[in-house]
Design an enzyme around this catalytic site. Structure first.
Site, PDB file in Angstrom:
ATOM      1  N   ASP A   1      40.933  42.985  41.903  1.00  0.00           N
ATOM      2  CA  ASP A   1      42.201  43.691  41.981  1.00  0.00           C
ATOM      3  C   ASP A   1      41.967  45.045  42.644  1.00  0.00           C
ATOM      4  O   ASP A   1      41.179  45.848  42.154  1.00  0.00           O
ATOM      5  CB  ASP A   1      42.762  43.888  40.573  1.00  0.00           C
ATOM      6  CG  ASP A   1      43.995  44.769  40.530  1.00  0.00           C
ATOM      7  OD1 ASP A   1      44.625  44.976  41.589  1.00  0.00           O
ATOM      8  OD2 ASP A   1      44.326  45.240  39.421  1.00  0.00           O
TER       9      ASP A   1
ATOM     10  N   HIS B   1      44.968  41.106  39.468  1.00  0.00           N
ATOM     11  CA  HIS B   1      45.882  42.034  38.806  1.00  0.00           C
ATOM     12  C   HIS B   1      46.586  41.397  37.606  1.00  0.00           C
ATOM     13  O   HIS B   1      47.328  40.429  37.748  1.00  0.00           O
ATOM     14  CB  HIS B   1      46.916  42.507  39.825  1.00  0.00           C
ATOM     15  CG  HIS B   1      47.602  43.785  39.471  1.00  0.00           C
ATOM     16  ND1 HIS B   1      46.941  44.981  39.310  1.00  0.00           N
ATOM     17  CD2 HIS B   1      48.916  44.073  39.258  1.00  0.00           C
ATOM     18  CE1 HIS B   1      47.799  45.941  39.032  1.00  0.00           C
ATOM     19  NE2 HIS B   1      49.019  45.404  38.978  1.00  0.00           N
TER      20      HIS B   1
ATOM     21  N   SER C   1      49.746  46.832  34.482  1.00  0.00           N
ATOM     22  CA  SER C   1      49.917  47.643  35.683  1.00  0.00           C
ATOM     23  C   SER C   1      50.500  49.006  35.297  1.00  0.00           C
ATOM     24  O   SER C   1      49.932  49.694  34.460  1.00  0.00           O
ATOM     25  CB  SER C   1      50.804  46.878  36.673  1.00  0.00           C
ATOM     26  OG  SER C   1      50.544  47.241  37.995  1.00  0.00           O
TER      27      SER C   1
END
Length: 502
Positions: free
Chosen positions: A435, A460, A195
């Protein structure tokens, strides 16, 4: 209503103003979704994985005397703080064998949860005979400058040292220190991040190629800046996920916003909504409820992981009509299903803003300006991102304006395929197309060694979470296998070059 930036000098008042803004209707979107690899939702953790760090003799915690400001030579820049990092020595083949180092670059949260929650390192440690290093991001967890969290978050002057360039410089110092400490100068380093941390991993490889041989950047939306990606990319994928799960579920959610407005316009309408959704406190505005529901749907899509698949769970509740067949009863049934059981109350529960929420607020109000908006083509009510209004709100919070073009100026992003293929190398950009943040990810190979590995059904950061032989689908197993084989190729080439030099 005008807010004075003078309030930002007090952390307590800053927390109050953050709560006001995050839970009120705004003219422009202000709550940029969290970029957490292991779970959570927008603004506050509604659910997700609650993880404790490993308490094992193989994990040892250290503190590095870190420089406050790597890019200035003013006297105050030489101040230092204690930055936490953790090492697992169990699997390392040793410096004599130049065995690799797998380094996890911490993101916008304390390090503790990631040590247990990021499985890629431990799952592959034996295969690589690797030393495992986990480094905490400055201003999170126990890596706090200025002696205390209160002082560090005091105002824009103390928060000014809180940015990604300082963070990756921290990582470089610590990794060089670790290599010297254990006489591992010839051990290749592979950095791993998810991320926001995935963005940092890719940036680190580009800025510090002499420290890291390669990078695995999982779910890193490096193209969600400076209008490279359409503003509605995130919520378009959320909508797509729900519509693929159930057309009737999608339609019910789409119809629910006007139904909420309709009920709210009636006599004692907000009271009716409060009872319908079992709110923890009486609703003062419809935006409290709408933001709450929006957060649930976004979180379910972003973390739509096997074997539970939260989007399917929410739609199962909505379509199941456990609490009635009217639209709002169906929506509440989806909320009930999301939590997996009954709760004493929902919506606007009293919460204390965590350091992670405050930290992410600062980061998005300074350099991480991700322009996420909602247009008319989703299952949500239109809620566009207006940069000028976003800037005004951030200025009201902190007394300083965001720099929305700085990420692409410092790290790049525009014409990435044309540029990076000439000078970049050894980066894996991994994504799952379910995602919502994959809309800002790198989904095509840039060169032979800057590669995109994505899965149609992935969510994700799923590829760097712990492997589960009993529930991991074949496509996820294959994705991880491809990533490991690519990294093995980088390391084999490095050893060949090292042997030739020696």
């Amino acid at each position: 209503m005008k807010y004075s930036s003078t309030f930002s000098s007090s952390p307590c008042l800053l927390f109050i103003f953050l709560m006001i803004f995050f839970n009120s209707a705004t003219a422009t979107r202000f709550n940029i979704p969290r970029l957490s690899p292991i779970g959570g939702t927008i603004l506050q953790e509604l659910s997700g994985i609650v993880l404790q760090s490993h308490h094992s003799e193989h994990y040892k915690t250290f503190y590095y005397k870190q420089t406050l400001d790597h890019f200035n030579y003013r006297p105050e820049s030489y101040s230092t703080f204690r930055q936490r990092y953790v090492i697992n020595f169990k699997y390392w083949g040793g410096a004599n064998a130049s065995a690799p180092i797998l380094a996890y670059l911490g993101a916008e949260a304390p390090l503790d949860g990631d040590i247990a929650g990021i499985g890629f390192l431990t799952d592959n440690a034996v295969r690589f005979n690797a030393l495992l290093v986990y480094i905490e991001h400055r201003y999170y967890g126990k890596s706090i400058p200025f002696g205390s969290r209160e002082e560090a978050l005091k105002n824009a002057s103390t928060l000014g040292y809180f940015n990604s360039a300082q963070a990756i410089a921290d990582y470089a110092e610590i990794l060089i220190h670790v290599k010297k400490q254990y006489h591992a100068e010839d051990s290749p380093v592979i950095v791993v991040g998810g991320s926001y941390g995935g963005m940092l991993a890719s940036f680190f490889r580009l800025k510090y190629p002499h420290v890291a041989l390669g990078a695995l950047a999982s779910s890193a939306p490096i193209l969600y800046f400076d209008d490279i990606t359409p503003h509605d990319g995130y919520f378009s994928i959320v909508t797509k996920d729900f519509r693929e799960a159930s057309e009737t579920c999608y339609q019910t959610i789409r119809d629910s916003w006007s139904e909420i407005d309709k009920v709210a316009s009636q006599l004692d309408g907000l009271s009716t909504l409060s009872k319908k959704f079992k709110t923890c406190n009486p609703l003062e505005t419809t935006s409290e409820l709408k933001n709450y529901l929006e957060n649930i749907y976004a979180s379910a899509a972003q973390y739509n992981r096997p074997p539970r698949y939260p989007v399917t769970v929410v739609c199962g509740g909505i379509d199941g009509e456990a609490f009635g067949s009217d639209i709002l009863s169906k929506i509440f049934a989806g909320v009930f299903a999301y939590y997996g059981g009954n709760r004493s109350c929902y919506v606007n529960a009293p919460t204390n803003l965590s350091e992670t929420t405050v930290g992410w607020s600062w980061q998005t109000c300074s350099e991480m300006v991700i322009p996420i908006g909602i247009e008319n083509n989703t299952m949500f009510q239109a809620d566009p991102f207006v940069l000028s209004e976003f800037i005004n709100k951030c200025r009201a919070f902190y007394g300083v304006s965001p720099r929305p073009h700085w990420v692409t100026t410092y790290y790049g992003g525009h014409d990435i395929k044309l540029i990076l293929q000439r000078f970049g190398s050894n980066i894996i950009f991994s994504n799952g197309l379910r995602d919502p943040y994959s809309s800002g990810g790198v989904l095509e190979n840039i060169s032979d060694s800057i590669v995109a590995v994505h899965t149609v059904n992935g969510s994700h950061c799923l590829d760097i979470l712990p492997a589960n032989k009993s529930s991991d689908p074949d496509w996820l197993v294959k994705q991880r296998k491809i990533e490991v084989e690519i990294i093995e190729g980088w390391i084999a080439k490095y050893y060949s070059d090292l042997k030739a030099l020696n």
